[in-house]
Enzyme design. Sequence first.
Site, PDB file in Angstrom:
ATOM      1  N   ASP A  16       0.841  -1.209   0.000  1.00  0.00           N
ATOM      2  CA  ASP A  16       0.000   0.000   0.000  1.00  0.00           C
ATOM      3  C   ASP A  16       0.875   1.259   0.000  1.00  0.00           C
ATOM      4  O   ASP A  16       2.006   1.238   0.493  1.00  0.00           O
ATOM      5  CB  ASP A  16      -0.892  -0.033   1.260  1.00  0.00           C
ATOM      6  CG  ASP A  16      -2.012   0.978   1.176  1.00  0.00           C
ATOM      7  OD1 ASP A  16      -2.295   1.497   0.077  1.00  0.00           O
ATOM      8  OD2 ASP A  16      -2.621   1.259   2.228  1.00  0.00           O
ATOM      9  N   HIS A  33       2.615   3.609  -8.944  1.00  0.00           N
ATOM     10  CA  HIS A  33       2.445   2.172  -9.206  1.00  0.00           C
ATOM     11  C   HIS A  33       3.671   1.621  -9.945  1.00  0.00           C
ATOM     12  O   HIS A  33       4.122   0.512  -9.678  1.00  0.00           O
ATOM     13  CB  HIS A  33       1.181   1.925 -10.034  1.00  0.00           C
ATOM     14  CG  HIS A  33      -0.091   2.224  -9.281  1.00  0.00           C
ATOM     15  ND1 HIS A  33      -0.296   1.831  -7.983  1.00  0.00           N
ATOM     16  CD2 HIS A  33      -1.220   2.884  -9.658  1.00  0.00           C
ATOM     17  CE1 HIS A  33      -1.496   2.221  -7.581  1.00  0.00           C
ATOM     18  NE2 HIS A  33      -2.074   2.881  -8.575  1.00  0.00           N
ATOM     19  N   LEU A 128      12.066 -19.551  -4.530  1.00  0.00           N
ATOM     20  CA  LEU A 128      10.921 -18.836  -3.944  1.00  0.00           C
ATOM     21  C   LEU A 128       9.697 -18.887  -4.857  1.00  0.00           C
ATOM     22  O   LEU A 128       9.803 -18.677  -6.065  1.00  0.00           O
ATOM     23  CB  LEU A 128      11.337 -17.369  -3.730  1.00  0.00           C
ATOM     24  CG  LEU A 128      10.249 -16.414  -3.252  1.00  0.00           C
ATOM     25  CD1 LEU A 128       9.831 -16.720  -1.825  1.00  0.00           C
ATOM     26  CD2 LEU A 128      10.725 -14.964  -3.369  1.00  0.00           C
TER      27      LEU A 128
HETATM   28  C1  FPP Z   1      -2.011   0.385  -3.249  1.00  0.00           C
HETATM   29  O1  FPP Z   1      -1.542   1.695  -3.318  1.00  0.00           O
HETATM   30  C2  FPP Z   1      -1.500  -0.357  -4.360  1.00  0.00           C
HETATM   31  C3  FPP Z   1      -2.248  -0.923  -5.325  1.00  0.00           C
HETATM   32  C4  FPP Z   1      -3.718  -0.895  -5.346  1.00  0.00           C
HETATM   33  C5  FPP Z   1      -1.627  -1.622  -6.454  1.00  0.00           C
HETATM   34  C6  FPP Z   1      -0.398  -2.408  -6.127  1.00  0.00           C
HETATM   35  C7  FPP Z   1       0.394  -2.515  -7.350  1.00  0.00           C
HETATM   36  C8  FPP Z   1       1.728  -2.480  -7.429  1.00  0.00           C
HETATM   37  C9  FPP Z   1       2.626  -2.486  -6.279  1.00  0.00           C
HETATM   38  C10 FPP Z   1       2.432  -2.426  -8.725  1.00  0.00           C
HETATM   39  C11 FPP Z   1       1.961  -3.311  -9.766  1.00  0.00           C
HETATM   40  C12 FPP Z   1       2.172  -4.728  -9.470  1.00  0.00           C
HETATM   41  C13 FPP Z   1       2.512  -5.599 -10.421  1.00  0.00           C
HETATM   42  C14 FPP Z   1       2.531  -7.042 -10.109  1.00  0.00           C
HETATM   43  C15 FPP Z   1       2.911  -5.151 -11.744  1.00  0.00           C
HETATM   44  P1  FPP Z   1      -2.586   2.853  -3.393  1.00  0.00           P
HETATM   45  O2  FPP Z   1      -2.737   3.274  -4.807  1.00  0.00           O
HETATM   46  O3  FPP Z   1      -3.859   2.469  -2.722  1.00  0.00           O
HETATM   47  O4  FPP Z   1      -1.850   3.956  -2.563  1.00  0.00           O
HETATM   48  P2  FPP Z   1      -2.501   5.116  -1.697  1.00  0.00           P
HETATM   49  O5  FPP Z   1      -3.310   4.459  -0.617  1.00  0.00           O
HETATM   50  O6  FPP Z   1      -1.319   5.846  -1.170  1.00  0.00           O
HETATM   51  O7  FPP Z   1      -3.330   5.940  -2.635  1.00  0.00           O
END
Ligand code: FPP
Length: 237
Positions: A16, A33, A128
């Site tokens: 997150d 992201h 892994l």
């Molecule tokens: C949460 O941050 C993150 C996500 C909903 C997406 C997670 C994705 C990645 C780490 C990258 C892509 C992964 C792959 C496998 C290519 P948020 O957007 O909710 O952050 P915020 O709460 O600060 O807005």
Amino acid sequence: MENDLVIPRHIAIIMDGNGRWAQKHSLERCEGHRMGAEALKKLIENMRDLPEVKYMTFYAFSTENWKRSEEEVSALMHLLVEFLDMNLSIFMKNDLRLLVTGRLEGMPEEPRSKLKEAIEKTKDNKGLCVIIALNYGGRSEIADAAKAIARKAACGELDPEKVDEKLFAEYLYNPQVPDPDLLIRTSGELRLSNFLLWEISYSEIYVTDTLWPDFDKNELMEAIKSFNKRSRRFGGR
Ligand code: FPP
């Protein structure tokens, strides 16, 4: 000191804080992201010196994430395709195996076929096991298991009296994967967000304020050190 640590066999991570990371650096959310995907790549690449960790599950896209803007959803799907295209060689070089948890059939065609291809190519790797949670919801997983069990019972292939915790767990998405020992959430929120609800019943939880794109192997070691201070009793004394 590190040699004396008990290393969790399965670590699950709620990645997150990509949006906040982007905001902090005056960038678009999608750049957050992108850096999140980079952090994921670096971390799994760096896991070779912690061979005791056999499984890592990463929450990349939840069943609720479809509610985000079309632009953000499409950027995430695109990033996933790019991640698979660019990093398959890293999976092969580091003997990493890829698995997915979630409703894969509900994913768009391109990422779905790339995922299937990468799962197939890495299936004999012995290092892994990297599990990416996509179109994943803990409640959906439990509901899907209940549906499969109910179908079998309805056609007489399963005696409802035989349904217990052990049998139920066999109908989850990846029954061969042991439950996580440690659940990490980045960016400070104290929520489970519908992640692995069945599997984390006895997982130790570690929350760090670090935003996901800044999370690295050193941060992981901090989480493992904290895990070592817990006394896991699984409900016993
Ligand atoms: C949460 O941050 C993150 C996500 C909903 C997406 C997670 C994705 C990645 C780490 C990258 C892509 C992964 C792959 C496998 C290519 P948020 O957007 O909710 O952050 P915020 O709460 O600060 O807005």
